[in-house]
Design a protein around this motif. Structure first.
Motif, PDB file in Angstrom:
ATOM      1  N   SER A 154       0.843  -1.195   0.000  1.00 22.49           N
ATOM      2  CA  SER A 154       0.000   0.000   0.000  1.00 22.49           C
ATOM      3  C   SER A 154       0.877   1.243   0.000  1.00 22.49           C
ATOM      4  O   SER A 154       1.842   1.330   0.761  1.00 22.49           O
ATOM      5  CB  SER A 154      -0.891   0.032   1.248  1.00 22.49           C
ATOM      6  OG  SER A 154      -1.657  -1.135   1.327  1.00 22.49           O
ATOM      7  N   ALA A 155       0.548   2.200  -0.843  1.00 27.62           N
ATOM      8  CA  ALA A 155       1.281   3.459  -0.908  1.00 27.62           C
ATOM      9  C   ALA A 155       0.850   4.370   0.226  1.00 27.62           C
ATOM     10  O   ALA A 155      -0.322   4.454   0.558  1.00 27.62           O
ATOM     11  CB  ALA A 155       1.037   4.149  -2.241  1.00 27.62           C
ATOM     12  N   GLY A 156       1.811   5.061   0.832  1.00 30.21           N
ATOM     13  CA  GLY A 156       1.536   6.019   1.884  1.00 30.21           C
ATOM     14  C   GLY A 156       1.237   7.397   1.310  1.00 30.21           C
ATOM     15  O   GLY A 156       1.323   7.624   0.102  1.00 30.21           O
ATOM     16  N   SER A 157       0.935   8.333   2.194  1.00 21.53           N
ATOM     17  CA  SER A 157       0.523   9.670   1.769  1.00 21.53           C
ATOM     18  C   SER A 157       1.607  10.422   1.000  1.00 21.53           C
ATOM     19  O   SER A 157       1.320  11.108   0.021  1.00 21.53           O
ATOM     20  CB  SER A 157       0.074  10.493   2.979  1.00 21.53           C
ATOM     21  OG  SER A 157       1.141  10.605   3.926  1.00 21.53           O
ATOM     22  N   LYS A 158       2.870  10.301   1.414  1.00 23.64           N
ATOM     23  CA  LYS A 158       3.955  11.006   0.718  1.00 23.64           C
ATOM     24  C   LYS A 158       4.157  10.441  -0.689  1.00 23.64           C
ATOM     25  O   LYS A 158       4.403  11.189  -1.628  1.00 23.64           O
ATOM     26  CB  LYS A 158       5.248  10.908   1.516  1.00 23.64           C
ATOM     27  CG  LYS A 158       5.225  11.665   2.811  1.00 23.64           C
ATOM     28  CD  LYS A 158       6.513  11.480   3.587  1.00 23.64           C
ATOM     29  CE  LYS A 158       6.439  12.173   4.940  1.00 23.64           C
ATOM     30  NZ  LYS A 158       7.656  11.941   5.724  1.00 23.64           N
ATOM     31  N   LEU A 159       4.058   9.127  -0.813  1.00 21.09           N
ATOM     32  CA  LEU A 159       4.217   8.495  -2.126  1.00 21.09           C
ATOM     33  C   LEU A 159       3.051   8.849  -3.036  1.00 21.09           C
ATOM     34  O   LEU A 159       3.232   9.149  -4.222  1.00 21.09           O
ATOM     35  CB  LEU A 159       4.329   6.983  -1.958  1.00 21.09           C
ATOM     36  CG  LEU A 159       4.770   6.178  -3.170  1.00 21.09           C
ATOM     37  CD1 LEU A 159       6.090   6.686  -3.732  1.00 21.09           C
ATOM     38  CD2 LEU A 159       4.889   4.706  -2.813  1.00 21.09           C
ATOM     39  N   LYS A 160       1.838   8.879  -2.480  1.00 24.72           N
ATOM     40  CA  LYS A 160       0.669   9.268  -3.264  1.00 24.72           C
ATOM     41  C   LYS A 160       0.775  10.721  -3.718  1.00 24.72           C
ATOM     42  O   LYS A 160       0.439  11.053  -4.857  1.00 24.72           O
ATOM     43  CB  LYS A 160      -0.612   9.077  -2.446  1.00 24.72           C
ATOM     44  CG  LYS A 160      -0.990   7.632  -2.246  1.00 24.72           C
ATOM     45  CD  LYS A 160      -2.230   7.514  -1.381  1.00 24.72           C
ATOM     46  CE  LYS A 160      -2.587   6.079  -1.104  1.00 24.72           C
ATOM     47  NZ  LYS A 160      -3.754   5.955  -0.215  1.00 24.72           N
ATOM     48  N   ALA A 161       1.248  11.602  -2.829  1.00 25.66           N
ATOM     49  CA  ALA A 161       1.413  13.012  -3.182  1.00 25.66           C
ATOM     50  C   ALA A 161       2.453  13.198  -4.278  1.00 25.66           C
ATOM     51  O   ALA A 161       2.292  14.056  -5.162  1.00 25.66           O
ATOM     52  CB  ALA A 161       1.780  13.826  -1.946  1.00 25.66           C
ATOM     53  N   ALA A 162       3.499  12.387  -4.271  1.00 23.58           N
ATOM     54  CA  ALA A 162       4.553  12.480  -5.289  1.00 23.58           C
ATOM     55  C   ALA A 162       4.029  12.053  -6.664  1.00 23.58           C
ATOM     56  O   ALA A 162       4.534  12.504  -7.689  1.00 23.58           O
ATOM     57  CB  ALA A 162       5.731  11.615  -4.902  1.00 23.58           C
ATOM     58  N   ALA A 163       2.996  11.212  -6.674  1.00 24.87           N
ATOM     59  CA  ALA A 163       2.444  10.723  -7.942  1.00 24.87           C
ATOM     60  C   ALA A 163       1.512  11.726  -8.601  1.00 24.87           C
ATOM     61  O   ALA A 163       1.166  11.572  -9.765  1.00 24.87           O
ATOM     62  CB  ALA A 163       1.706   9.413  -7.707  1.00 24.87           C
ATOM     63  N   LYS A 164       1.087  12.746  -7.867  1.00 29.51           N
ATOM     64  CA  LYS A 164       0.149  13.730  -8.435  1.00 29.51           C
ATOM     65  C   LYS A 164       0.828  14.659  -9.397  1.00 29.51           C
ATOM     66  O   LYS A 164       1.954  14.910  -9.406  1.00 29.51           O
ATOM     67  CB  LYS A 164      -0.502  14.535  -7.321  1.00 29.51           C
ATOM     68  CG  LYS A 164      -1.484  13.698  -6.545  1.00 29.51           C
ATOM     69  CD  LYS A 164      -2.215  14.543  -5.549  1.00 29.51           C
ATOM     70  CE  LYS A 164      -3.233  13.679  -4.801  1.00 29.51           C
ATOM     71  NZ  LYS A 164      -4.017  14.432  -3.881  1.00 29.51           N
TER      72      LYS A 164
END
Length: 95
Positions: A85-95
């Motif tokens: 599962s991706a965490g919040s920092k990784l998800k934010a980097a994907a935006k």
């Protein structure tokens, strides 16, 4: 999907350049990280790096399936898989 990819050798080179460490030192650290993840998941221990990712072992129940070539009904045994599962920092980097 992304058109670009980064293999382990390229990742090691980039981390070594960013951290000022040698590529062999970075490679040893990555190998140790992967070995620890594999051992932990194999022992049913969830590994969490807050903000970045979580890795855990999941169970799959036995189920009925079909052989796609013959159409014959088969029984698929219970087994295990891995959930990442991706965490919040990784998800934010994907935006």
């Amino acid at each position: 999907m992304a058109d670009k990819s980064l293999n382990k050798t390229e990742l090691v080179a980039q981390v070594a350049a960013a951290s000022g460490q040698t590529q062999s030192a970075v490679n040893e650290v990555l190998d140790a990280l992967f070995a620890t993840l594999a051992e932990s998941v194999g022992n049913d221990v969830k590994v969490t790096i807050p903000g970045w990712l979580a890795v855990e072992r999941t169970s799959r129940a036995a189920r009925a399936g079909r052989n796609p070539q013959t159409g014959e009904a088969i029984q698929i045994a219970a087994g295990h898989s891995v959930k990442i599962s991706a965490g919040s920092k990784l998800k934010a980097a994907a935006k």
